[in-house]
Design a protein around this motif. Structure first.
Motif, mmCIF file in Angstrom:
data_model
loop_
_atom_site.group_PDB
_atom_site.id
_atom_site.type_symbol
_atom_site.label_atom_id
_atom_site.label_comp_id
_atom_site.label_asym_id
_atom_site.label_seq_id
_atom_site.Cartn_x
_atom_site.Cartn_y
_atom_site.Cartn_z
ATOM 1 N N ILE A 33 0.727 -1.100 0.024
ATOM 2 C CA ILE A 33 0.074 0.126 0.025
ATOM 3 C C ILE A 33 1.032 1.275 0.025
ATOM 4 N N LYS A 34 0.317 2.229 -0.807
ATOM 5 C CA LYS A 34 1.042 3.430 -0.966
ATOM 6 C C LYS A 34 0.054 4.594 -1.156
ATOM 7 N N VAL A 35 0.600 5.939 -0.931
ATOM 8 C CA VAL A 35 -0.060 6.940 -1.394
ATOM 9 C C VAL A 35 0.765 7.597 -2.388
ATOM 10 N N TRP A 36 0.449 8.056 -3.847
ATOM 11 C CA TRP A 36 1.126 8.457 -4.636
ATOM 12 C C TRP A 36 0.125 9.163 -5.539
ATOM 13 N N ASN A 37 0.816 10.416 -5.954
ATOM 14 C CA ASN A 37 -0.086 11.093 -7.107
ATOM 15 C C ASN A 37 -1.380 11.454 -6.474
ATOM 16 N N THR A 73 -7.408 1.165 -6.315
ATOM 17 C CA THR A 73 -6.982 2.500 -5.765
ATOM 18 C C THR A 73 -8.207 3.126 -4.874
ATOM 19 N N ALA A 74 -7.989 4.125 -3.920
ATOM 20 C CA ALA A 74 -8.893 4.899 -3.292
ATOM 21 C C ALA A 74 -8.520 6.294 -2.956
ATOM 22 N N THR A 75 -9.449 7.172 -2.722
ATOM 23 C CA THR A 75 -9.308 8.407 -2.497
ATOM 24 C C THR A 75 -8.192 8.591 -1.234
ATOM 25 N N SER A 76 -8.019 7.798 -0.366
ATOM 26 C CA SER A 76 -7.020 8.034 0.765
ATOM 27 C C SER A 76 -7.192 6.533 1.507
ATOM 28 N N ILE A 77 -6.197 6.289 2.185
ATOM 29 C CA ILE A 77 -6.174 5.027 2.972
ATOM 30 C C ILE A 77 -7.279 5.067 3.987
ATOM 31 N N ALA A 78 -7.424 6.360 4.739
ATOM 32 C CA ALA A 78 -8.222 6.322 5.837
ATOM 33 C C ALA A 78 -9.842 6.487 5.146
ATOM 34 N N THR A 79 -10.091 7.078 3.978
ATOM 35 C CA THR A 79 -11.382 7.018 3.259
ATOM 36 C C THR A 79 -11.938 5.306 3.093
ATOM 37 N N GLY A 80 -10.998 4.598 2.533
ATOM 38 C CA GLY A 80 -11.269 3.365 2.207
ATOM 39 C C GLY A 80 -12.112 3.023 1.073
ATOM 40 N N ASP A 81 -12.431 3.859 0.137
ATOM 41 C CA ASP A 81 -13.279 3.766 -0.770
ATOM 42 C C ASP A 81 -12.548 3.132 -1.854
ATOM 43 N N TRP A 82 -12.288 1.781 -1.872
ATOM 44 C CA TRP A 82 -11.300 0.866 -2.689
ATOM 45 C C TRP A 82 -12.149 0.749 -3.786
ATOM 46 N N VAL A 83 -11.553 0.894 -5.043
ATOM 47 C CA VAL A 83 -12.272 0.379 -6.385
ATOM 48 C C VAL A 83 -11.019 -0.446 -7.339
ATOM 49 N N ASP A 84 -11.657 -1.699 -7.420
ATOM 50 C CA ASP A 84 -10.569 -2.540 -7.712
ATOM 51 C C ASP A 84 -10.230 -2.308 -9.384
ATOM 52 N N LYS A 85 -9.173 -2.356 -10.057
ATOM 53 C CA LYS A 85 -8.760 -2.387 -11.098
ATOM 54 C C LYS A 85 -8.341 -3.681 -12.048
ATOM 55 N N GLY A 86 -8.592 -4.775 -11.227
ATOM 56 C CA GLY A 86 -8.381 -6.301 -11.659
ATOM 57 C C GLY A 86 -6.726 -6.434 -11.759
ATOM 58 N N VAL A 91 8.891 4.642 -6.406
ATOM 59 C CA VAL A 91 9.062 5.708 -7.235
ATOM 60 C C VAL A 91 10.582 6.094 -7.241
ATOM 61 N N ASP A 92 11.365 6.106 -8.237
ATOM 62 C CA ASP A 92 12.889 6.322 -8.096
ATOM 63 C C ASP A 92 13.034 7.930 -8.033
ATOM 64 N N SER A 93 14.249 8.062 -8.109
ATOM 65 C CA SER A 93 14.868 9.594 -7.853
ATOM 66 C C SER A 93 14.115 10.304 -9.138
ATOM 67 N N SER A 94 14.018 10.069 -10.157
ATOM 68 C CA SER A 94 13.436 10.805 -11.276
ATOM 69 C C SER A 94 12.002 10.935 -11.267
ATOM 70 N N GLY A 95 11.174 10.330 -10.454
ATOM 71 C CA GLY A 95 9.982 10.336 -10.442
ATOM 72 C C GLY A 95 9.227 9.233 -11.351
ATOM 73 N N GLN A 96 9.801 8.352 -11.705
ATOM 74 C CA GLN A 96 9.226 7.134 -12.232
ATOM 75 C C GLN A 96 8.967 5.936 -11.330
ATOM 76 N N PRO A 97 7.737 5.527 -11.568
ATOM 77 C CA PRO A 97 7.029 4.492 -10.647
ATOM 78 C C PRO A 97 7.590 3.065 -11.207
ATOM 79 N N TRP A 98 7.862 2.205 -10.369
ATOM 80 C CA TRP A 98 8.443 1.016 -10.800
ATOM 81 C C TRP A 98 7.540 -0.136 -9.782
#
Length: 306
Positions: free
Chosen positions: A95-99, A122-135, A155-162
């Motif tokens: 779990i992460k918060v990103w973008n 994905t969700a609005t926030s972890i605390a909100t917990g309104d998770w929508v599954d993307k498959g 997310v690396d130093s250049s902002g690229q997610p992995w």
């Protein structure tokens, strides 16, 4: 030999986790866990974990007293059955918060099988917990040289997610993910392998180095469990990751961070956030149940320790 599914997430045993290491926190509350992924959102600490019913959740105001929350997708999702039969069990979430949103990767599989998938929600926030599954965003099948479980987003130093993933077979890999869809894109890079078993790759950065942590050995065999946490470092997120002796982790290298103690053995399922490392260890005095441990992780002369 493979990822342990049973973890008793509903059980809120007030166990005391202790260690001779001064940096290890004293914990209380709901401490039964497996593959705890820790993340601090605002002032609240969260853990997501392997569970028999969806994605297990814990929360804490101070990171020390833990409460068991309501599982995410606890009744299961229909597409999971393709990869785990008729069960609702999910492994090794991340779990992460990103973008501007909360993101949650998780693994769907069965013991010893390469018919596996990594899902995304994905969700609005972890605390909100309104998770929508993307498959499913990554899958594997029998005969592949990798297994699509144990996701880790970074997310690396250049902002690229992995997305880092893998278990047994040829080991741990990483690949770029699209910044919008969060699905893998482009080439995959081989990061680590070990003939004794390897899984749960987790990447973080300190100074000029990326650090790859892994769980090696057998996780869930009671007194015979050999799980331990190892690491290497690299100036590039794609490797090579070398241990303290200069051995590439693709060639079986890895410096041991934690091999457990006398009562609590087989540490693994590690994660790192906000200066601390969480992992489970097996309680040899309580039927080898997996217990949550959290320690301050520091870096000395460019190498991690706690």
């Amino acid at each position: 030999m493979y990822k342990h599914l049973k973890q008793g997430a509903a059980c809120c045993l007030a166990l005391l986790a202790f260690s001779s290491q001064a940096a290890t926190w004293t914990l209380s509350g709901a401490l039964t866990t497996h593959d705890p992924d820790i993340y601090k959102e605002g002032s609240t600490w969260w853990i997501v974990e392997t569970s028999d019913t969806g994605i297990g959740v814990k929360y804490s105001a101070d990171g020390k007293a833990w409460t068991q929350g309501v599982s995410i997708f606890g009744s299961g999702l229909s597409w999971w059955k393709t990869y785990n039969g008729s069960t609702t069990g999910i492994w090794a979430p991340d779990i992460k918060v990103w973008n501007g949103k909360a993101i949650l990767y998780y693994a769907v599989s069965t013991f010893g099988s390469q018919k596996s998938a990594i899902g995304l929600a994905t969700a609005t926030s972890i605390a909100t917990g309104d998770w929508v599954d993307k498959g499913a965003v990554l899958t594997s099948a029998s005969g592949d040289d990798y297994n699509a479980i144990d996701p880790n987003f970074y997310v690396d130093s250049s902002g690229q997610p992995w997305l880092t993933y893998g278990s047994f077979w040829t080991g741990i890999y990483t690949t770029r993910v699209d910044s919008s869809t969060l699905k893998p894109t482009g080439s995959r890079y081989h990061l680590a392998y070990d003939s004794t078993g390897i899984e749960n790759g987790f990447i973080t950065k300190n100074g000029s180095y990326y650090y790859l942590f892994v769980s090696k050995g057998t996780c869930c065999a009671g007194a015979s469990s050999t799980y331990h946490i190892s690491y290497g470092r690299s100036t590039s997120i794609t490797g090579p990751y070398l241990d303290k002796n200069g051995v590439d982790m693709v060639s079986g290298g890895g410096t041991t961070l934690d091999a457990g103690g006398s009562r609590y053995i087989a540490p693994g399922g590690e994660s790192y956030n906000n200066g601390v490392m969480a992992r489970h260890e097996l309680d040899s005095q309580n039927s080898y149940n997996p217990v949550l441990f959290i320690s301050d992780l520091t870096f000395s002369n460019g190498w991690p320790t706690y």
